[in-house]
Design an enzyme around this catalytic site. Sequence first.
Site, short mmCIF file in Angstrom:
data_model
loop_
_atom_site.label_atom_id
_atom_site.label_comp_id
_atom_site.label_asym_id
_atom_site.label_seq_id
_atom_site.Cartn_x
_atom_site.Cartn_y
_atom_site.Cartn_z
N GLY A 93 2.15 2.19 10.86
CA GLY A 93 3.07 3.33 10.74
C GLY A 93 3.76 3.66 12.04
O GLY A 93 4.37 4.73 12.17
N GLU B 249 -5.34 -5.33 10.82
CA GLU B 249 -4.39 -4.24 11.01
C GLU B 249 -4.69 -3.51 12.31
O GLU B 249 -5.53 -2.59 12.33
CB GLU B 249 -4.51 -3.24 9.86
CG GLU B 249 -4.16 -3.81 8.51
CD GLU B 249 -3.55 -2.73 7.62
OE1 GLU B 249 -2.37 -2.85 7.30
OE2 GLU B 249 -4.25 -1.77 7.29
N GLY C 297 2.81 -0.99 4.42
CA GLY C 297 2.77 0.43 4.07
C GLY C 297 4.17 0.97 3.85
O GLY C 297 4.76 0.81 2.78
N GLU D 247 -6.90 4.60 7.81
CA GLU D 247 -6.65 6.03 7.53
C GLU D 247 -7.85 6.66 6.84
O GLU D 247 -8.15 7.84 7.05
CB GLU D 247 -5.36 6.18 6.70
CG GLU D 247 -4.13 5.94 7.57
CD GLU D 247 -2.90 5.47 6.81
OE1 GLU D 247 -2.87 5.51 5.57
OE2 GLU D 247 -1.94 5.03 7.50
N HIS E 121 -9.57 0.95 4.87
CA HIS E 121 -8.30 1.21 5.56
C HIS E 121 -8.53 2.19 6.70
O HIS E 121 -9.32 3.13 6.59
CB HIS E 121 -7.26 1.76 4.58
CG HIS E 121 -5.88 1.76 5.16
ND1 HIS E 121 -5.44 2.73 6.03
CD2 HIS E 121 -4.86 0.87 5.01
CE1 HIS E 121 -4.19 2.44 6.39
NE2 HIS E 121 -3.81 1.33 5.78
N ASN F 115 0.86 -1.19 0.00
CA ASN F 115 0.00 0.00 0.00
C ASN F 115 0.90 1.24 0.00
O ASN F 115 1.49 1.57 1.02
CB ASN F 115 -0.88 -0.03 1.27
CG ASN F 115 -1.70 1.23 1.44
OD1 ASN F 115 -1.86 2.02 0.51
ND2 ASN F 115 -2.22 1.43 2.64
N TRP F 116 0.98 1.89 -1.16
CA TRP F 116 1.88 3.04 -1.27
C TRP F 116 1.28 4.30 -0.62
O TRP F 116 1.93 5.33 -0.58
CB TRP F 116 2.18 3.32 -2.74
CG TRP F 116 3.11 2.34 -3.39
CD1 TRP F 116 3.68 1.24 -2.81
CD2 TRP F 116 3.57 2.37 -4.74
NE1 TRP F 116 4.48 0.60 -3.72
CE2 TRP F 116 4.43 1.26 -4.92
CE3 TRP F 116 3.34 3.21 -5.83
CZ2 TRP F 116 5.06 0.99 -6.12
CZ3 TRP F 116 3.96 2.93 -7.04
CH2 TRP F 116 4.82 1.83 -7.18
N LYS F 117 0.04 4.21 -0.19
CA LYS F 117 -0.66 5.38 0.38
C LYS F 117 -0.51 6.55 -0.60
O LYS F 117 -0.58 6.34 -1.79
CB LYS F 117 -0.13 5.69 1.76
CG LYS F 117 -0.04 4.45 2.65
CD LYS F 117 0.17 4.77 4.09
CE LYS F 117 0.33 3.48 4.87
NZ LYS F 117 0.19 3.65 6.28
N SER G 105 3.35 -2.15 10.50
CA SER G 105 4.80 -2.03 10.72
C SER G 105 5.59 -3.31 10.40
O SER G 105 6.57 -3.62 11.07
CB SER G 105 5.10 -1.57 12.14
OG SER G 105 4.63 -0.25 12.32
C1 PEP Z 1 -0.89 0.14 6.25
O1 PEP Z 1 -0.96 1.33 5.99
O2 PEP Z 1 -1.79 -0.60 5.93
C2 PEP Z 1 0.28 -0.34 6.95
C3 PEP Z 1 0.31 -1.58 7.37
O3 PEP Z 1 1.28 0.55 7.12
P1 PEP Z 1 2.70 0.27 7.81
O4 PEP Z 1 3.25 -0.98 7.19
O5 PEP Z 1 3.52 1.47 7.50
O6 PEP Z 1 2.44 0.11 9.26
#
Ligand code: PEP
Length: 326
Positions: free
Chosen positions: A243, A237, A311, A153, A151, A66-68, A290
Amino acid sequence: MVGIFNLFRICFRQKLASFGNLFQKIRLFNLAIIDDSNCLVGVEIPEESTTNNLQPTTMKKLIVFNWKSNPHNAASAIKLAQLVEKSIPKKNAPEVVIAPPFIFLEDVGKVIKKAALGSQDAFWGDVGSYTGEISWHQEKHLKVKYVIVGHSERRKYLGETDEMINKKVLAALKAGLKVVLCVGEPSRAAARELRIKNAELRKAKNYVRKQLEKDLKNSKFLILNSKLRNHLVIAYEPIWAIGAGHSDTPQDAVEMIKYIKEFSISNFSPYGGSPEGRQFSNIKVIYGGSVDGKNIKNFIQYKEIDGFLVGNASLKQKEFDRIIKA
Ligand code: PEP
């Protein structure tokens, strides 16, 4: 033609009550198209659907990047996608999905061969007066295979509710897209004492169960459709780990993943919770929060984890290379 279609609609509306059981069966075994008043108006066969029979979920791991809202421009997106492609081995590779921002979908789609294209969201409407939204229809046109829905976010910054997420899940599944539904609790108090630790985990499970019940409402007939085997992926998640630079422990993640699998088997297995049903689940459950090039080795050894949603580490070559090759 329109006349016959209307007759079909009216007929079904009038007969709906007496067709109770039959209607349920049609809903389960075909892709029923149902209008706003819950009238069956047709049966749709998605273009991009698999015809696999039931599969145990111990298949290839699924890794969704997921490049956000990254990177800055198309040239960087293309370069990043090419690096990911290079990291994917020819043999024994996991299934890798790249989910760039909408604006780079087309460019990234043109340079990937081994990876599949994913999007970070899809609106529930087809095309029409939905300012600023991107529909599943437009995404399918760009050869998007997976769509991330719900998601945290988007729930947090854009106010997406479970009701909205449910509409997106239903629309994307009906369109034949694969859905990665994100769920996870917002916080978990750190505790050394086992009793408190277990109580926290129980609270988290309840939170996740409620999300699943709402986000997957009325989706059973789609999930059980033979044309849509393996089209639903659930990403656990925990929000506090996203993050954050510190993941959940693999053991606690596995505990939650098992719980989600139990939920999906008892709600969505064609055999219910019977011994046959327990061997099969159409629904993969992956972990996100993470995951990076270092801690991946702690997670990968658990067969219960069907893959990862990644992410930040998906933007750094050294990190994603290790994740893909773990
Ligand atoms: C995500 O945004 O779904 C995610 C898992 O981010 P990160 O790996 O940075 O925690």
